[in-house]
Design a protein around this motif. Sequence first.
Motif, short mmCIF file in Angstrom:
data_model
loop_
_atom_site.label_atom_id
_atom_site.label_comp_id
_atom_site.label_asym_id
_atom_site.label_seq_id
_atom_site.Cartn_x
_atom_site.Cartn_y
_atom_site.Cartn_z
N GLU A 90 0.83 -1.21 0.00
CA GLU A 90 0.00 0.00 0.00
C GLU A 90 0.86 1.26 0.00
O GLU A 90 0.63 2.19 -0.76
N GLU A 91 1.87 1.30 0.86
CA GLU A 91 2.75 2.48 0.91
C GLU A 91 3.57 2.61 -0.36
O GLU A 91 3.79 3.72 -0.85
N SER A 92 4.02 1.49 -0.90
CA SER A 92 4.78 1.52 -2.16
C SER A 92 3.92 2.08 -3.28
O SER A 92 4.37 2.89 -4.08
N LEU A 93 2.67 1.63 -3.34
CA LEU A 93 1.75 2.09 -4.38
C LEU A 93 1.47 3.58 -4.24
O LEU A 93 1.46 4.31 -5.24
N MET A 94 1.28 4.06 -3.02
CA MET A 94 1.03 5.49 -2.81
C MET A 94 2.23 6.31 -3.27
O MET A 94 2.07 7.34 -3.95
N ALA A 95 3.43 5.88 -2.94
CA ALA A 95 4.64 6.60 -3.36
C ALA A 95 4.77 6.56 -4.88
O ALA A 95 5.14 7.56 -5.50
N PHE A 96 4.45 5.41 -5.48
CA PHE A 96 4.51 5.29 -6.93
C PHE A 96 3.52 6.24 -7.59
O PHE A 96 3.85 6.90 -8.59
N GLN A 97 2.32 6.33 -7.05
CA GLN A 97 1.32 7.24 -7.60
C GLN A 97 1.76 8.70 -7.48
O GLN A 97 1.56 9.49 -8.40
N GLU A 98 2.39 9.05 -6.36
CA GLU A 98 2.93 10.40 -6.20
C GLU A 98 4.02 10.66 -7.24
O GLU A 98 4.10 11.74 -7.81
N MET A 99 4.85 9.65 -7.48
CA MET A 99 5.91 9.76 -8.47
C MET A 99 5.32 9.99 -9.86
O MET A 99 5.80 10.83 -10.62
N LEU A 100 4.27 9.26 -10.19
CA LEU A 100 3.62 9.44 -11.49
C LEU A 100 3.05 10.84 -11.63
O LEU A 100 3.11 11.43 -12.71
N SER A 101 2.49 11.37 -10.56
CA SER A 101 1.97 12.75 -10.60
C SER A 101 3.07 13.74 -10.91
O SER A 101 2.89 14.66 -11.71
#
Length: 108
Positions: A90-101
């Motif tokens: 979950e935390e990895s996915l949130m960080a990845f989504q922030e990176m994509l933004s």
Amino acid sequence: HATVSLCNIFLNGCSHSGSVAHAERCLQFMKKKHIKEDQITYLELIKLAGKRKDVAAIQKGWANLIRFYKPSVALYHTLVVALSRTGTAEESLMAFQEMLSILQMEIS
């Protein structure tokens, strides 16, 4: 004469070997010699925390990093890899989504 670059090389070795004790000694040395941490210092500490599966240390390193530096895709990459190693999807996915933004803003 020690520099932040030399200390970062040592911290990179600590990251590869997983040695928290040596990393802590290096940080104490840097503080004693008034050597200021830089972006690479924080990234090496995040990598070490990821290798040790220490989510709290990753979060602390990230908080310190973004206090002084603007997050970039390269910085988020290190964060995502470190979090992925801990098994916290979950935390990895949130960080990845922030990176994509960030990446989308850079492209626009």
